[in-house]
Design a protein around this motif. Structure first.
Motif: not given
Lengths: 225, 225
Positions: A153-154, A210
């Motif tokens: 994930d970011y 995110q």
């Protein structure tokens, strides 16, 4: 400059040394020709090679997941890492100004030169040879090529980048919220040493974080800080 | 359904008829497998084929111009036209619901099936065969492949689309302007039969109109009106 070393790192010997030199010529050199056309071609070559590789490796994975995997492999950061493994920076022709400006170590210049080299190998050696080289380089660079390893994930990715570059951890702060309780939206900002690197609106704080992290990654990559 | 006719239009005979059928299977068919993975591969195949074709045809054109030319050739509208020339719509497998919904004539479904067919030919026949077929289809579809013919401005393109689809000419109206006189910016809207299709901010009215026209084209293509 001994291009034999680069050819050895690549595992490919160019018949036409001028083609190799062209692939290494950054536009700052102000020569009549530079590597931008080869980069244009090489970008498409890499897209196809990685698409085919993933299709063969993951027989039952759907198109959406394959696209995400490809995006994780085919981008400036990924290609600049492949370039670094080849010590490509040592061999690039660039202007004195770009040299002073640390150009040899810039991700954008490295990634472009890597694509140009792949374009040049494609022109001279054809797709199969190019495929073998690219896949060898990719498999050497990544411990595992799969969703679990590549599709982080970011927020995780941003933290890794900021730890490595600045030795600091990103902080997320609520900037504002809007809408009625049952459909509230949130604007979260991401900060590094009190400087804002991105902000974004989301349906939940986590979602907004995110998106803000994604913007911060793009900002850091673009500025090549 | 006689797939021989399609093979004749393509100029390629599949050894594996199941591969051809898979390439023609739209996701609405609810079969265990559909053409999305082949489309993913075919998209990359077409990108490379067109990139290489343009590099060979235009030896002195810079990368920016080559990118624009490719974008004009590699897109949903362009591929759906190639699909229509092949009568591809007649051969696609789709659900009854999608059939009722005019799916056989939708640009998105046609373009995706075209890409999937190219992906399938690439897998079975390799790049060279695929290249010959794709270039023959492209050259048949375009009178001229060059900047003058392909890179029309957005306002011109929008007008051609709206004339063909609705027999109407787009109208541009100033919606607002902002900033001091020496750096004024303008928001222009584009309207078709009094319905707004897009609006955009620009440094000049003309600039804002071009951007609004681009948005309107995307909207019309997306809605496949």
């Amino acid at each position: 400059m001994n291009l034999n070393i680069l050819e050895k790192n690549l595992g490919y010997k160019f018949k036409d040394k001028n083609l190799l030199k062209l692939a290494l010529t950054h536009k700052s050199s102000k020569t009549p020709k530079n590597n931008e056309r080869l980069e244009f071609l090489g970008d498409a070559v890499m897209d196809l090679i990685v698409a085919e590789y993933l299709c063969q490796k993951f027989k039952d994975t759907n198109e959406g997941e394959l696209s995400k995997l490809r995006a994780a492999l085919v981008n400036e950061t990924s290609f600049s890492n492949l370039a670094k493994n080849l010590n490509l920076g040592n061999f690039i022709f660039l202007s004195n100004a770009e040299e002073q400006n640390n150009g040899r170590h810039k991700n954008s210049i490295l990634s472009d030169a890597f694509e140009a080299i792949m374009g040049a190998i494609y022109i001279e050696g054809g797709l199969e040879i190019c495929k073998n080289i690219a896949i060898r380089l990719l498999e050497k660079n990544y411990d595992e090529i799969d969703s679990k390893s590549l599709l982080k994930d970011y927020k995780t990715t941003l933290q890794e980048i900021t730890q490595a570059k600045f030795g600091a951890t990103p902080m997320y702060k609520l900037i504002s919220s809007q809408g009625p309780d049952h459909e509230k939206k949130f604007v979260m900002g991401v900060f590094l040493n009190d400087k804002k690197y991105g902000e974004s609106l989301g349906k939940s704080k986590k979602d907004a974080e995110q998106k803000a992290a994604k913007k911060a990654i793009e900002k850091i990559e673009k500025e090549n800080i």
